[in-house]
Design an enzyme around this catalytic site. Sequence first.
Site, PDB file in Angstrom:
ATOM      1  N   LYS A 217       0.835  -1.206   0.000  1.00  8.48           N
ATOM      2  CA  LYS A 217       0.000   0.000   0.000  1.00  8.48           C
ATOM      3  C   LYS A 217       0.870   1.258   0.000  1.00  8.48           C
ATOM      4  O   LYS A 217       2.032   1.239   0.416  1.00  8.48           O
ATOM      5  CB  LYS A 217      -0.948  -0.016   1.210  1.00  8.48           C
ATOM      6  CG  LYS A 217      -1.935  -1.201   1.185  1.00  8.48           C
ATOM      7  CD  LYS A 217      -3.279  -0.860   0.610  1.00  8.48           C
ATOM      8  CE  LYS A 217      -4.119  -2.089   0.268  1.00  8.48           C
ATOM      9  NZ  LYS A 217      -4.981  -2.560   1.351  1.00  8.48           N
ATOM     10  N   ARG A 256      -3.077 -10.351   4.663  1.00 10.80           N
ATOM     11  CA  ARG A 256      -3.313 -10.507   3.219  1.00 10.80           C
ATOM     12  C   ARG A 256      -2.136  -9.886   2.485  1.00 10.80           C
ATOM     13  O   ARG A 256      -1.943  -8.677   2.558  1.00 10.80           O
ATOM     14  CB  ARG A 256      -4.623  -9.792   2.859  1.00 10.80           C
ATOM     15  CG  ARG A 256      -5.009  -9.845   1.398  1.00 10.80           C
ATOM     16  CD  ARG A 256      -6.240  -8.983   1.155  1.00 10.80           C
ATOM     17  NE  ARG A 256      -6.656  -9.036  -0.229  1.00 10.80           N
ATOM     18  CZ  ARG A 256      -6.109  -8.294  -1.203  1.00 10.80           C
ATOM     19  NH1 ARG A 256      -5.127  -7.458  -0.940  1.00 10.80           N
ATOM     20  NH2 ARG A 256      -6.546  -8.402  -2.436  1.00 10.80           N
TER      21      ARG A 256
HETATM   22  N1  PMM Z   1      -6.949  -4.444  -0.145  1.00 13.59           N
HETATM   23  C1  PMM Z   1      -7.115  -4.600  -1.461  1.00 13.59           C
HETATM   24  C2  PMM Z   1      -8.030  -5.546  -1.965  1.00 13.59           C
HETATM   25  N2  PMM Z   1      -8.742  -6.325  -1.129  1.00 13.59           N
HETATM   26  N3  PMM Z   1      -9.296  -6.983   1.066  1.00 13.59           N
HETATM   27  C3  PMM Z   1      -9.156  -6.837   2.397  1.00 13.59           C
HETATM   28  N4  PMM Z   1      -9.874  -7.597   3.239  1.00 13.59           N
HETATM   29  N5  PMM Z   1      -8.286  -5.924   2.918  1.00 13.59           N
HETATM   30  C4  PMM Z   1      -7.528  -5.106   2.133  1.00 13.59           C
HETATM   31  O1  PMM Z   1      -6.781  -4.276   2.676  1.00 13.59           O
HETATM   32  C5  PMM Z   1      -7.672  -5.223   0.717  1.00 13.59           C
HETATM   33  C6  PMM Z   1      -8.580  -6.197   0.218  1.00 13.59           C
HETATM   34  C7  PMM Z   1      -6.331  -3.756  -2.398  1.00 13.59           C
HETATM   35  O2  PMM Z   1      -5.108  -4.333  -2.721  1.00 13.59           O
HETATM   36  P1  PMM Z   1      -4.804  -5.122  -4.121  1.00 13.59           P
HETATM   37  O3  PMM Z   1      -5.527  -4.395  -5.198  1.00 13.59           O
HETATM   38  O4  PMM Z   1      -3.360  -5.118  -4.287  1.00 13.59           O
HETATM   39  O5  PMM Z   1      -5.317  -6.518  -3.963  1.00 13.59           O
END
Ligand code: PMM
Length: 277
Positions: A217, A256
């Site tokens: 992030k 995650r």
């Molecule tokens: N961040 C992203 C996508 N899905 N789900 C949860 N539960 N928590 C998060 O912080 C989260 C998520 C965005 O990141 P990406 O696009 O790199 O997957």
Amino acid sequence: MTLPEARAAGRPLVMGVVNVTPDSFSDGGAWFTPEAAVAHGHELVAQGADLLDVGGESTRPGAERPSAEEEQRRVLPVIEELGSLVPVSVDTMRASVAAAALDAGAVLVNDVSGGLADPDMAPLVAARRVPFVAMHWRGHSHDMQARAHYDDVVAEVIAELSARVEALVAAGIRPADIVLDPGFGFAKLAHHNWELLRRLEELTAVGHRVLIGTSRKGFLGLVGRTPDTVRPPLGRDVATAATSLYAAQRGVWAVRVHDVAGTVDALDVADALRASS
Ligand code: PMM
């Protein structure tokens, strides 16, 4: 396939990210074909992922939404393949996509809107009796950063998540099935993310399992840098492993991450320290 138990106190589950999207901020397009996404999922399992999170909608700031049909077309073949190998969660804000994903073998629904984006989500999850990740969310990506206003970010995130818990339980979801996520980067500025991470124990004290998603992030891109030398997303994995370790020591249930190997290494260090005592 069921969700694994945590291996030990202080050792969260590692959820590997499989984005089947052309435009995610962190790895956009790299795993966009089903074959590439499945191969990537295998790789993450070999690196030690306990579960995989498969998503077909990018939530980066400013992203446009795919149609529900397109989202299903992206994730279902990948979930069908990976779901027999490892527990899979579906990262979606749509009840129709979640329902099809559960039919295809997913065992957990990860909704970055915590059920707010689609009124059919909570009843669906209640009926299927599956675990549900409710993330803190203040609106869709196209304008979410305009909503990053807080007096006390931790207190407000906890209050808004508690209101979600109340609504989800009222819809019939079992409290034990609700996992809370503070939503790093979603309607948050860098200093909000740091404060949420520093005061993470206030969220775990609410009593639900907690999942965090700091991986790659923006706030990690600024560590040790100035705004004009920000680290690109792929250069944020060591910082992500550091946040995973910090969160592990504060009792989170799962992290995650995109770079599973790095986070597993960091968590193994903590395990080795514990075992030496
Ligand atoms: N961040 C992203 C996508 N899905 N789900 C949860 N539960 N928590 C998060 O912080 C989260 C998520 C965005 O990141 P990406 O696009 O790199 O997957």
